[in-house]
Design a protein around this motif. Sequence first.
Motif, PDB file in Angstrom:
ATOM      1  N   GLU A 111       0.835  -1.210   0.000  1.00  0.00           N
ATOM      2  CA  GLU A 111       0.000   0.000   0.000  1.00  0.00           C
ATOM      3  C   GLU A 111       0.864   1.252   0.000  1.00  0.00           C
ATOM      4  O   GLU A 111       0.543   2.242  -0.666  1.00  0.00           O
ATOM      5  N   ILE A 112       1.959   1.235   0.743  1.00  0.00           N
ATOM      6  CA  ILE A 112       2.861   2.386   0.783  1.00  0.00           C
ATOM      7  C   ILE A 112       3.440   2.652  -0.604  1.00  0.00           C
ATOM      8  O   ILE A 112       3.493   3.795  -1.062  1.00  0.00           O
ATOM      9  N   VAL A 113       3.839   1.594  -1.289  1.00  0.00           N
ATOM     10  CA  VAL A 113       4.383   1.748  -2.643  1.00  0.00           C
ATOM     11  C   VAL A 113       3.327   2.344  -3.569  1.00  0.00           C
ATOM     12  O   VAL A 113       3.626   3.242  -4.377  1.00  0.00           O
ATOM     13  N   ARG A 114       2.088   1.865  -3.453  1.00  0.00           N
ATOM     14  CA  ARG A 114       1.011   2.368  -4.314  1.00  0.00           C
ATOM     15  C   ARG A 114       0.697   3.838  -4.059  1.00  0.00           C
ATOM     16  O   ARG A 114       0.263   4.552  -4.968  1.00  0.00           O
ATOM     17  N   LEU A 115       0.934   4.307  -2.849  1.00  0.00           N
ATOM     18  CA  LEU A 115       0.635   5.709  -2.516  1.00  0.00           C
ATOM     19  C   LEU A 115       1.584   6.684  -3.215  1.00  0.00           C
ATOM     20  O   LEU A 115       1.274   7.853  -3.391  1.00  0.00           O
TER      21      LEU A 115
END
Length: 258
Positions: A195-199
């Motif tokens: 999720e952090i990467v997608r943000l």
Amino acid sequence: MEYKDQMNRTIRLENFPRRIVSLVPSQTELLFDLGLEDEVVGITKFCIHPDTWFRSKTRVGGTKTVDIDKVQTLEPDLIIANKEENTKEDIEKLVRVAPVWISDIHTLEEALDMIKQIGVLTNRREKSRSMITTIREGFEAIQQAEKRKRVLYLIWERPVMAAGNTTFIHDMLTRIGWENVLEEQIRYPELSDEEIVRLQPDLIILSSEPYPYKEEHVQRYQKLCPGAEVRLLDGEFFSWYGSRLVKALPYFQKVISE
């Protein structure tokens, strides 16, 4: 005398308080800066500012693990708490000991209202008014960041947690000209690495509190998001909503200019 707290509860005091127990670190610092050396008799183990109080005042446990019996032995005539910092269970027990004034703060305006009300409660109106003026004028004059960076502000590991909307941290981030990548989520959501990467944040802030992030964590998140800037920053300036806001202004100006 009757007063409303920020939960819209009414408390009654016979006189201005002479024996105060503070259960909120940022509000303990505020009480010190308002000149209530003699009146404050109890603090938590997390009330580290000022150091003189941390070493000399009676500690009544943690913010979420209050020693009710120890508070009672101090015979307070006012207890100052916070909706988020302290537990509902502890507050329900403490109201049997003394009047409990509860703050509920998510924005700068609510912080300034808290400072004003504490000033009224403790007979420090003039000092609180002066402090509010200094803080308000400072935020009005702050030079916002030239680039509106998309920021991920992390507060905890295992599980990874970050500051979303409806938090004081979110309000501070937006006031200095940054964009919270979690503005569509409330409070403190848990995040996976995926999720952090997608943000796709431009900047990942690792706060110094409540989790003690270190350089090793900078390396972890730099590897996870190689295109992002990763910085260790002082969490007290982003999350302490009392008199610390006076000192936060030059810190914010320095941070956004780097």
